[in-house]
Motif scaffolding. Sequence first.
Motif, PDB file in Angstrom:
ATOM      1  N   LEU A 411       0.897  48.379  45.769  1.00  0.00           N
ATOM      2  CA  LEU A 411       1.950  47.373  45.890  1.00  0.00           C
ATOM      3  C   LEU A 411       3.201  47.783  45.121  1.00  0.00           C
ATOM      4  O   LEU A 411       4.324  47.688  45.634  1.00  0.00           O
ATOM      5  CB  LEU A 411       1.435  46.019  45.393  1.00  0.00           C
ATOM      6  CG  LEU A 411       0.401  45.317  46.288  1.00  0.00           C
ATOM      7  CD1 LEU A 411      -0.173  44.091  45.579  1.00  0.00           C
ATOM      8  CD2 LEU A 411       1.017  44.914  47.618  1.00  0.00           C
ATOM      9  N   VAL A 412       3.023  48.241  43.886  1.00  0.00           N
ATOM     10  CA  VAL A 412       4.167  48.642  43.056  1.00  0.00           C
ATOM     11  C   VAL A 412       4.886  49.837  43.685  1.00  0.00           C
ATOM     12  O   VAL A 412       6.114  49.845  43.829  1.00  0.00           O
ATOM     13  CB  VAL A 412       3.717  48.976  41.620  1.00  0.00           C
ATOM     14  CG1 VAL A 412       4.872  49.573  40.820  1.00  0.00           C
ATOM     15  CG2 VAL A 412       3.193  47.724  40.930  1.00  0.00           C
ATOM     16  N   GLY A 413       4.123  50.845  44.057  1.00  0.00           N
ATOM     17  CA  GLY A 413       4.721  52.030  44.667  1.00  0.00           C
ATOM     18  C   GLY A 413       5.425  51.709  45.968  1.00  0.00           C
ATOM     19  O   GLY A 413       6.515  52.225  46.249  1.00  0.00           O
ATOM     20  N   GLY A 414       4.823  50.825  46.775  1.00  0.00           N
ATOM     21  CA  GLY A 414       5.439  50.442  48.042  1.00  0.00           C
ATOM     22  C   GLY A 414       6.730  49.670  47.842  1.00  0.00           C
ATOM     23  O   GLY A 414       7.706  49.876  48.574  1.00  0.00           O
ATOM     24  N   VAL A 415       6.750  48.787  46.867  1.00  0.00           N
ATOM     25  CA  VAL A 415       7.963  48.018  46.583  1.00  0.00           C
ATOM     26  C   VAL A 415       9.094  48.942  46.116  1.00  0.00           C
ATOM     27  O   VAL A 415      10.259  48.779  46.505  1.00  0.00           O
ATOM     28  CB  VAL A 415       7.678  46.923  45.534  1.00  0.00           C
ATOM     29  CG1 VAL A 415       8.985  46.305  45.028  1.00  0.00           C
ATOM     30  CG2 VAL A 415       6.783  45.840  46.125  1.00  0.00           C
ATOM     31  N   VAL A 416       8.755  49.918  45.294  1.00  0.00           N
ATOM     32  CA  VAL A 416       9.762  50.892  44.830  1.00  0.00           C
ATOM     33  C   VAL A 416      10.326  51.662  46.020  1.00  0.00           C
ATOM     34  O   VAL A 416      11.551  51.857  46.133  1.00  0.00           O
ATOM     35  CB  VAL A 416       9.150  51.857  43.794  1.00  0.00           C
ATOM     36  CG1 VAL A 416      10.108  53.014  43.507  1.00  0.00           C
ATOM     37  CG2 VAL A 416       8.810  51.121  42.505  1.00  0.00           C
ATOM     38  N   TRP A 417       9.442  52.105  46.930  1.00  0.00           N
ATOM     39  CA  TRP A 417       9.890  52.824  48.115  1.00  0.00           C
ATOM     40  C   TRP A 417      10.807  51.950  48.973  1.00  0.00           C
ATOM     41  O   TRP A 417      11.845  52.408  49.473  1.00  0.00           O
ATOM     42  CB  TRP A 417       8.681  53.284  48.928  1.00  0.00           C
ATOM     43  CG  TRP A 417       9.021  53.925  50.239  1.00  0.00           C
ATOM     44  CD1 TRP A 417       8.952  53.347  51.476  1.00  0.00           C
ATOM     45  CD2 TRP A 417       9.485  55.266  50.463  1.00  0.00           C
ATOM     46  NE1 TRP A 417       9.334  54.230  52.452  1.00  0.00           N
ATOM     47  CE2 TRP A 417       9.674  55.418  51.852  1.00  0.00           C
ATOM     48  CE3 TRP A 417       9.754  56.332  49.622  1.00  0.00           C
ATOM     49  CZ2 TRP A 417      10.117  56.601  52.418  1.00  0.00           C
ATOM     50  CZ3 TRP A 417      10.200  57.533  50.190  1.00  0.00           C
ATOM     51  CH2 TRP A 417      10.380  57.654  51.564  1.00  0.00           C
ATOM     52  N   ALA A 418      10.419  50.672  49.147  1.00  0.00           N
ATOM     53  CA  ALA A 418      11.239  49.741  49.931  1.00  0.00           C
ATOM     54  C   ALA A 418      12.600  49.532  49.279  1.00  0.00           C
ATOM     55  O   ALA A 418      13.625  49.430  49.971  1.00  0.00           O
ATOM     56  CB  ALA A 418      10.510  48.406  50.091  1.00  0.00           C
ATOM     57  N   ALA A 419      12.625  49.465  47.947  1.00  0.00           N
ATOM     58  CA  ALA A 419      13.893  49.288  47.229  1.00  0.00           C
ATOM     59  C   ALA A 419      14.819  50.477  47.460  1.00  0.00           C
ATOM     60  O   ALA A 419      16.035  50.311  47.637  1.00  0.00           O
ATOM     61  CB  ALA A 419      13.628  49.094  45.735  1.00  0.00           C
ATOM     62  N   ILE A 420      14.245  51.687  47.489  1.00  0.00           N
ATOM     63  CA  ILE A 420      15.043  52.886  47.776  1.00  0.00           C
ATOM     64  C   ILE A 420      15.642  52.787  49.178  1.00  0.00           C
ATOM     65  O   ILE A 420      16.821  53.105  49.405  1.00  0.00           O
ATOM     66  CB  ILE A 420      14.183  54.160  47.644  1.00  0.00           C
ATOM     67  CG1 ILE A 420      13.746  54.349  46.184  1.00  0.00           C
ATOM     68  CG2 ILE A 420      14.946  55.390  48.139  1.00  0.00           C
ATOM     69  CD1 ILE A 420      12.736  55.467  45.992  1.00  0.00           C
ATOM     70  N   GLY A 421      14.837  52.328  50.133  1.00  0.00           N
ATOM     71  CA  GLY A 421      15.322  52.160  51.499  1.00  0.00           C
ATOM     72  C   GLY A 421      16.441  51.145  51.586  1.00  0.00           C
ATOM     73  O   GLY A 421      17.413  51.324  52.333  1.00  0.00           O
ATOM     74  N   LEU A 422      16.319  50.054  50.835  1.00  0.00           N
ATOM     75  CA  LEU A 422      17.356  49.021  50.834  1.00  0.00           C
ATOM     76  C   LEU A 422      18.671  49.562  50.281  1.00  0.00           C
ATOM     77  O   LEU A 422      19.753  49.311  50.837  1.00  0.00           O
ATOM     78  CB  LEU A 422      16.891  47.812  50.022  1.00  0.00           C
ATOM     79  CG  LEU A 422      17.860  46.623  49.947  1.00  0.00           C
ATOM     80  CD1 LEU A 422      18.138  46.072  51.349  1.00  0.00           C
ATOM     81  CD2 LEU A 422      17.291  45.534  49.042  1.00  0.00           C
TER      82      LEU A 422
END
Length: 494
Positions: A411-422
Amino acid sequence: MANTTLKRSLGLWAIVGLGLGYMTPTVVFDTFGIVSDETNGVVPLAYLVALVVMLFTGISYGKMVRVFPSAGSAYTYTRETMHPALGFMVGWSALLDYLLLPMVNVLILRIYMTSLFPTVPAWVWVLGIVAVCTSINAWSMKGTSNLNAILVVFEIVLIAAFLVFGFIALSKGMGDGTILTVDPLFRPGTEVATVLTGATVVCFSFIGFDAVTMYTEEAKDPRHMPKAILLTIMIGGGIFFVGGYMAQALFPSVDVFTNTDDPLPEIGLMVGGKIFQLVFVAGAFAATFASALASHSSVARLLYVMGRNGVLPRRAFGYVHPRLRTPLFNIILVGVVSLAAVSMSLELVSSFINFGALIAFTFVNLSVIAYFVFIKKRYKTAKDVVSFIVLPVVGAALTGLLWVNLQLDALVGGVVWAAIGLVYMVFLTRGFRRSIRSFDFEDVEVREAEEELGYHRHHGHGAAAAADGGSGAGTGAGTRPGADGASGADTAER
């Protein structure tokens, strides 16, 4: 050139084979120890739960691939039915697991080879495996399909041999001592929460049925795609369930294994002896290599669609080699990323993969509702309500339930990846002052595509028709869902 398209060379069973190769049927034995420990000894039940979830989602994929018969999968469906920016974020999230899966396969193969040849440096195996996978995928999709088919058949034959040896071992009193037992499906102390946790782990095994949608533009008949999706889920899920049931009946407790993280070699040894162990490991190697080929090719096509839409640099990511008819730049890029398997740990990489996959699955289900209910107004009959509301709502709810049961690291890693995409999307759109959709077409490329395809001479369409269909490749990104998805690619093919 701008109008070079992917080559239609894949039949129904070739696509199913690529999906099964991606799923890697022998992974049921690789993860058996972890899942058995998580679920308190009910591995096949976890697979059964995951199979039900995947069937609901597969039905939704089948509906959407008919509407948008183009590569791009969840990215395209969300983009066209909800909002381009949301589609980008879904595609970005899915990109995480797609990019990491080839690396995971290379990493597993590296582990196999270094265990057999410990004196050879790990980077030698990684470089060699990546070079072979990249070369095969770059040469042609048909070559990838043919080799994949051979490897998939080999591993299915070995799983059948395991079932025979397992039946003999059970008849001699090993494990539960009989195949006619419900213990692999329910044991005292079995809890819903632990089964759901196990299902989130094994849903990693199903990643591949959705990847077959990446081959839509290379299918000889795109109408076969819904059938290919469901066949991939059902055949793969059946193999996982039967293999997991037999393994659980043979090994009610994981205490018999010295390595619960990957007990496949020990399972082969205990069930069939040393010779079978060697053959079984060889089959696992073949399965993992098949998955490496399939995952490598599918992520290259997702990058291609995002590049063709302009949300990634078009000249690089949207490029198709004019002779090979493959997205060459993307294939090479995925190979470069996979080289990180030299130093990465399997536990670290695999923990992030399900995040993006479950996000994509959820939004495919929601895309069915968005398109058929809100765009097409298909909610006036009982059949429509069941087909376009009830089934996708159940599918979205089930995938969402698995998503919230992911491990914290994922979850943490995925949220970080999503934040980079945003952040990237904010930069791309200049603080949302420019629409994601505005990147779809460039006037120069449209004019070039019209000239080279002979639109005015052969079809009588103007610039508006070319823009509606895409820049010669058929993106499924126009403003008329259901028509655009194949228009450019199909026209070029015909």
